[in-house]
Design an enzyme around this catalytic site. Structure first.
Site, PDB file in Angstrom:
ATOM      1  N   SER A  10     -68.428  51.301 103.937  1.00 44.28           N
ATOM      2  CA  SER A  10     -67.388  50.998 102.961  1.00 44.28           C
ATOM      3  C   SER A  10     -67.716  49.680 102.275  1.00 44.28           C
ATOM      4  O   SER A  10     -67.778  48.635 102.927  1.00 44.28           O
ATOM      5  CB  SER A  10     -66.037  50.887 103.667  1.00 44.28           C
ATOM      6  OG  SER A  10     -65.130  50.225 102.799  1.00 44.28           O
ATOM      7  N   HIS A  35     -68.790  54.754 100.708  1.00 43.27           N
ATOM      8  CA  HIS A  35     -67.334  54.922 100.743  1.00 43.27           C
ATOM      9  C   HIS A  35     -66.684  53.858  99.863  1.00 43.27           C
ATOM     10  O   HIS A  35     -66.934  52.659 100.019  1.00 43.27           O
ATOM     11  CB  HIS A  35     -66.862  54.779 102.189  1.00 43.27           C
ATOM     12  CG  HIS A  35     -65.409  55.020 102.410  1.00 43.27           C
ATOM     13  ND1 HIS A  35     -64.871  56.280 102.591  1.00 43.27           N
ATOM     14  CD2 HIS A  35     -64.366  54.157 102.496  1.00 43.27           C
ATOM     15  CE1 HIS A  35     -63.558  56.172 102.792  1.00 43.27           C
ATOM     16  NE2 HIS A  35     -63.219  54.893 102.725  1.00 43.27           N
ATOM     17  N   MET A  39     -57.441  50.874  95.978  1.00 40.73           N
ATOM     18  CA  MET A  39     -56.086  50.459  96.388  1.00 40.73           C
ATOM     19  C   MET A  39     -55.330  49.947  95.169  1.00 40.73           C
ATOM     20  O   MET A  39     -55.890  49.199  94.362  1.00 40.73           O
ATOM     21  CB  MET A  39     -56.177  49.349  97.435  1.00 40.73           C
ATOM     22  CG  MET A  39     -57.023  49.734  98.644  1.00 40.73           C
ATOM     23  SD  MET A  39     -56.968  48.461  99.900  1.00 40.73           S
ATOM     24  CE  MET A  39     -58.181  49.080 101.072  1.00 40.73           C
ATOM     25  N   HIS A  68     -62.026  57.079  98.244  1.00 37.79           N
ATOM     26  CA  HIS A  68     -60.810  57.142  99.062  1.00 37.79           C
ATOM     27  C   HIS A  68     -59.682  56.484  98.278  1.00 37.79           C
ATOM     28  O   HIS A  68     -59.592  55.266  98.201  1.00 37.79           O
ATOM     29  CB  HIS A  68     -61.098  56.401 100.381  1.00 37.79           C
ATOM     30  CG  HIS A  68     -59.918  56.312 101.301  1.00 37.79           C
ATOM     31  ND1 HIS A  68     -59.908  55.480 102.407  1.00 37.79           N
ATOM     32  CD2 HIS A  68     -58.716  56.947 101.307  1.00 37.79           C
ATOM     33  CE1 HIS A  68     -58.757  55.607 103.035  1.00 37.79           C
ATOM     34  NE2 HIS A  68     -58.012  56.480 102.391  1.00 37.79           N
ATOM     35  N   MET A  70     -56.192  55.205  97.823  1.00 34.07           N
ATOM     36  CA  MET A  70     -54.948  54.793  98.488  1.00 34.07           C
ATOM     37  C   MET A  70     -54.019  54.346  97.373  1.00 34.07           C
ATOM     38  O   MET A  70     -53.800  53.144  97.141  1.00 34.07           O
ATOM     39  CB  MET A  70     -55.253  53.657  99.479  1.00 34.07           C
ATOM     40  CG  MET A  70     -55.958  54.156 100.732  1.00 34.07           C
ATOM     41  SD  MET A  70     -56.825  52.846 101.606  1.00 34.07           S
ATOM     42  CE  MET A  70     -58.385  52.874 100.744  1.00 34.07           C
ATOM     43  N   MET A 139     -57.159  58.395 109.158  1.00 38.67           N
ATOM     44  CA  MET A 139     -57.100  56.932 109.199  1.00 38.67           C
ATOM     45  C   MET A 139     -56.891  56.478 110.642  1.00 38.67           C
ATOM     46  O   MET A 139     -55.951  56.911 111.303  1.00 38.67           O
ATOM     47  CB  MET A 139     -55.947  56.408 108.335  1.00 38.67           C
ATOM     48  CG  MET A 139     -56.157  56.507 106.830  1.00 38.67           C
ATOM     49  SD  MET A 139     -57.699  55.807 106.217  1.00 38.67           S
ATOM     50  CE  MET A 139     -57.567  54.105 106.755  1.00 38.67           C
ATOM     51  N   ASP A 179     -61.861  56.721 109.524  1.00 44.40           N
ATOM     52  CA  ASP A 179     -61.923  55.483 108.743  1.00 44.40           C
ATOM     53  C   ASP A 179     -61.027  54.415 109.364  1.00 44.40           C
ATOM     54  O   ASP A 179     -59.806  54.580 109.421  1.00 44.40           O
ATOM     55  CB  ASP A 179     -61.448  55.814 107.315  1.00 44.40           C
ATOM     56  CG  ASP A 179     -61.571  54.648 106.357  1.00 44.40           C
ATOM     57  OD1 ASP A 179     -62.086  53.584 106.751  1.00 44.40           O
ATOM     58  OD2 ASP A 179     -61.140  54.817 105.195  1.00 44.40           O
TER      59      ASP A 179
HETATM   60  C1  DX5 Z   1     -58.944  50.565 105.022  1.00 40.77           C
HETATM   61  C2  DX5 Z   1     -60.078  51.271 104.329  1.00 40.77           C
HETATM   62  C3  DX5 Z   1     -61.336  51.321 105.106  1.00 40.77           C
HETATM   63  C4  DX5 Z   1     -61.944  49.976 105.409  1.00 40.77           C
HETATM   64  C5  DX5 Z   1     -62.535  50.098 106.770  1.00 40.77           C
HETATM   65  O1  DX5 Z   1     -57.762  50.869 104.381  1.00 40.77           O
HETATM   66  O2  DX5 Z   1     -59.736  52.612 104.031  1.00 40.77           O
HETATM   67  O3  DX5 Z   1     -62.300  52.161 104.488  1.00 40.77           O
HETATM   68  O4  DX5 Z   1     -62.946  49.580 104.525  1.00 40.77           O
HETATM   69  O5  DX5 Z   1     -62.966  48.842 107.175  1.00 40.77           O
HETATM   70  P1  DX5 Z   1     -63.400  48.573 108.684  1.00 40.77           P
HETATM   71  O6  DX5 Z   1     -64.563  49.486 108.987  1.00 40.77           O
HETATM   72  O7  DX5 Z   1     -63.754  47.150 108.680  1.00 40.77           O
HETATM   73  O8  DX5 Z   1     -62.216  48.899 109.559  1.00 40.77           O
HETATM   74 ZN    ZN Z   2     -61.387  53.996 103.305  1.00 38.86          ZN
END
Ligand code: DX5
Ligand code: ZN
Length: 220
Positions: A10, A35, A39, A68, A70, A139, A179
């Site tokens: 990510s 990824h 947001m 992804h 959100m 998640m 994730d």
């Molecule tokens: C959080 C994201 C993740 C995030 C994961 O809302 O969707 O993709 O980047 O980060 P780590 O691997 O550090 O938990």
């Molecule tokens: Zn994510």
């Protein structure tokens, strides 16, 4: 590790001023996917990147671009992300009252579709759509930020989803992506439970040598 999982670093945890470096590190390490965490500061309390960034990254990599979303009102962004070059677009079940229309819209753009679920949402909310999607994004932290700890109950949820997919003979057609909080020390547990794709943000880009860390995941 024997199973053929895919790692999706990510870029949320990468240096946003040097995204091309992040892509090169993913190439060097042999990551399969990239990824991208979108947001909107409404669905989650953080604001990141949108379609123009995906458009700029697209010609710089031949990796599978995994978006992804959100965001609330995901339908408003689908076309822009598809045009920008996303290979797969994931939306959250909690972000819409009409998941079927979002699924149909994403598919109509020729892009693969993923459905994501927050840790406290019952799995029964997404079960009716297992045969409609290409990927289920579980998640394993509350969405919004990188660097959080893996929530233990997530492994049980992955096992449950895998079992349901098997019952419907969908296990080879629908991927499970996990994730949040994925690290070298818990990746095996998550894969053994049935994950096909692991997202790792801080575990990759928070290290001195991200390319080496990606290789270490594949050498587990
Ligand atoms: C959080 C994201 C993740 C995030 C994961 O809302 O969707 O993709 O980047 O980060 P780590 O691997 O550090 O938990
Ligand atoms: Zn994510």
């Amino acid at each position: 590790m024997s199973s053929e999982f895919k790692l999706a670093p990510s870029i949320l945890s990468a240096d946003f001023a040097n995204l091309q470096t992040a892509l090169s590190q993913c190439d060097e390490g042999g990551a399969h996917w990239i990824h991208i965490d979108v947001m909107d500061n409404q669905f989650v309390p953080n604001l990141t990147i949108g379609p123009p960034v995906v458009k700029s990254l697209r010609p710089k990599t031949n990796k599978f671009i995994d978006v992804h979303m959100m965001v609330i009102e995901p339908e408003k962004l689908v076309e822009s992300f598809a045009k920008a070059g996303a290979d797969l677009i994931t939306f959250h079940i909690e972000a819409t009252d009409d998941p079927q229309s979002v699924i149909d819209l994403i598919h109509s753009t020729g892009t693969q579709v993923g459905i994501s679920i927050k840790p406290s949402t019952p799995l029964s909310d997404i079960e009716p759509f297992y045969d409609q999607v290409d990927l289920i994004l579980v998640m394993s932290v509350e969405p919004g930020f990188g660097g959080q700890g893996y929530m233990d109950g997530s492994t049980e949820r992955i096992l449950n989803i895998k079992q349901k997919l098997k019952e419907q003979c969908l296990q080879d057609r629908v991927l499970i992506e996990v994730d949040g909080g994925i690290k070298l020390h818990n990746a095996k547990e998550v894969i053994d439970a049935g994950a096909d794709v692991l997202v790792a943000g801080s575990a990759v880009f928070g290290t001195e040598n991200p390319a080496k860390t990606i290789q270490a995941f594949y050498n587990l």
